[in-house]
Design an enzyme around this catalytic site. Structure first.
Site, PDB file in Angstrom:
ATOM      1  N   HIS A  68      48.852  39.952  52.264  1.00 46.66           N
ATOM      2  CA  HIS A  68      49.076  40.169  52.245  1.00 46.66           C
ATOM      3  C   HIS A  68      50.363  41.781  51.690  1.00 46.66           C
ATOM      4  CE1 HIS A  68      46.850  40.020  48.499  1.00 46.66           C
ATOM      5  NE2 HIS A  68      47.693  40.556  47.156  1.00 46.66           N
ATOM      6  N   ASP A  96      43.900  35.059  54.237  1.00 47.09           N
ATOM      7  CA  ASP A  96      44.498  36.374  53.587  1.00 47.09           C
ATOM      8  C   ASP A  96      43.287  37.133  54.506  1.00 47.09           C
ATOM      9  OD1 ASP A  96      46.380  38.575  52.437  1.00 47.09           O
ATOM     10  OD2 ASP A  96      45.837  37.215  50.456  1.00 47.09           O
ATOM     11  N   GLN A 123      45.795  42.952  39.964  1.00 48.20           N
ATOM     12  CA  GLN A 123      46.744  43.769  41.006  1.00 48.20           C
ATOM     13  C   GLN A 123      46.030  44.841  41.403  1.00 48.20           C
ATOM     14  OE1 GLN A 123      48.082  41.009  38.857  1.00 48.20           O
ATOM     15  NE2 GLN A 123      48.698  39.886  40.928  1.00 48.20           N
ATOM     16  N   GLY A 124      45.885  45.472  42.462  1.00 52.54           N
ATOM     17  CA  GLY A 124      46.116  46.632  42.869  1.00 52.54           C
ATOM     18  C   GLY A 124      44.645  46.682  43.190  1.00 52.54           C
ATOM     19  N   ASP A 125      44.000  45.282  43.373  1.00 46.50           N
ATOM     20  CA  ASP A 125      42.294  45.403  44.169  1.00 46.50           C
ATOM     21  C   ASP A 125      43.094  44.126  45.117  1.00 46.50           C
ATOM     22  OD1 ASP A 125      40.829  46.536  41.993  1.00 46.50           O
ATOM     23  OD2 ASP A 125      41.235  45.127  40.935  1.00 46.50           O
ATOM     24  N   SER A 126      43.627  43.964  44.999  1.00 43.74           N
ATOM     25  CA  SER A 126      43.727  42.910  46.407  1.00 43.74           C
ATOM     26  C   SER A 126      43.245  44.082  48.030  1.00 43.74           C
ATOM     27  CB  SER A 126      45.140  42.851  46.293  1.00 43.74           C
ATOM     28  OG  SER A 126      45.686  41.176  45.899  1.00 43.74           O
TER      29      SER A 126
HETATM   30  N1  ARG Z   1      47.427  39.239  44.743  1.00 45.04           N
HETATM   31  C1  ARG Z   1      46.682  40.520  43.954  1.00 45.04           C
HETATM   32  C2  ARG Z   1      47.001  42.184  44.468  1.00 45.04           C
HETATM   33  O1  ARG Z   1      48.029  42.311  45.372  1.00 45.04           O
HETATM   34  C3  ARG Z   1      45.307  40.484  43.423  1.00 45.04           C
HETATM   35  C4  ARG Z   1      45.089  39.824  42.737  1.00 45.04           C
HETATM   36  C5  ARG Z   1      44.044  39.353  41.956  1.00 45.04           C
HETATM   37  N2  ARG Z   1      44.164  38.454  40.920  1.00 45.04           N
HETATM   38  C6  ARG Z   1      43.131  37.714  40.184  1.00 45.04           C
HETATM   39  N3  ARG Z   1      42.777  37.477  38.957  1.00 45.04           N
HETATM   40  N4  ARG Z   1      41.787  38.078  41.098  1.00 45.04           N
HETATM   41  O2  ARG Z   1      46.751  43.093  44.066  1.00 45.04           O
END
Ligand code: ARG
Length: 273
Positions: free
Chosen positions: A82, A128, A219-222
């Site tokens: 993603h 993913d 968000q940003g750790d993905s």
């Molecule tokens: N989808 C998020 C990203 O693009 C990562 C989210 C992780 N969320 C969590 N609650 N661990 O950075």
């Protein structure tokens, strides 16, 4: 909107927001971060984490679209599907390696040449994950091994990243932050219901502090790794930061790509690109 539609919409917008926010916003959260050097300082970081030391996780990669990753081979980064748009030639991504401070001028920065996006991402089987091929090899870092069996899909995991330090902050962290999260079984995770009812048990692994929340990726750790030691004491990548219901909420663990499930597909793709 069905849960699934809402789900993928959320994930897409999260990436877009993080990408922009990271570029515009890096300077300001940096100023608010504590000075480097202190160890064991407790703060609101990854979420509920502390500052990683330079060289502690040498294979950690920051990607310019606002995601994390881990060096899988000297010239290949493993990240989340993603975080990228499609398979094909791609020279738009810059990988930053070898630093914890994103403003450290000694960072190694290498451009991408090609992206392989898992073809099963978005399908019912999940997946993913993605590989980014770099224009040159990183010679001074030993890549992070990936889990090839389910043996290590349990216990306490380490997480690290430059993502948001609280839900909705959209600003990321200038410094690499780390934390520990306990494994949550598929049964327990799915059993939370709601958002978690669509968990794909064979493809995803949950982790987090169910009772109190407080520690999580965001968000940003993905794309970044969730990792632990194997029996030989070596770091292995068992999960890829994928999604979650908010960040660090009680009864809302982080959901990670189950790396062991895709280990052979990852190896096969890496051998091709
Ligand atoms: N989808 C998020 C990203 O693009 C990562 C989210 C992780 N969320 C969590 N609650 N661990 O950075």
């Amino acid at each position: 909107m069905s849960t699934n539609t809402w789900f993928s919409a959320l994930k897409k917008s999260a990436v877009a927001i993080v990408g922009t926010a990271t570029m515009i916003g890096l300077a300001s959260p940096a100023a608010a971060s504590p000075p480097p050097g202190a160890d064991g300082e407790v703060g609101v970081q990854v979420i509920g984490g502390t500052r990683a030391a330079k060289g502690e996780f040498p294979w950690m990669v920051r990607l310019s679209m606002g995601c994390g990753g881990a060096l899988y081979a000297p010239n290949i980064v493993l990240t989340a599907a993603h975080c990228v748009t499609r398979t094909g030639n791609n020279t738009s991504i810059t990988a930053t390696i070898g630093v914890v401070d994103l403003q450290d001028t000694t960072a190694t920065k290498i451009r991408s040449t090609y992206v392989h996006r898992s073809s099963t991402y978005g399908a019912s089987t999940g997946g993913d994950w993605a590989l980014i091929k770099l224009a040159s090899s990183v010679t001074n870092v030993k890549p992070l091994k990936i889990a090839t069996t389910k043996e290590f899909d349990t216990g306490t995991f380490d997480i690290a990243g430059w993502g948001d330090t609280r839900e909705g902050s959209h600003s990321g962290s200038r410094y690499l932050l780390k934390a520990k999260v306990p494994f949550v079984s598929d049964t327990t995770c799915r059993g939370i219901g709601g958002y978690y009812a669509s968990l794909i048990p064979a493809a995803e692994i949950c982790a987090g502090n169910l009772a109190n929340g407080g520690v999580d990726t965001c968000q940003g750790d993905s794309g970044g790794p969730m990792f632990r030691r194997d029996n030989a004491g070596e770091w292995i990548n068992v999960g890829i930061v994928s999604h979650g219901n908010g960040c660090a909420r009680a009864n809302a663990p982080g959901v990670y790509t189950e790396v062991s499930t895709f280990a052979s597909a990852i190896a096969a793709a890496a051998a091709r690109i």
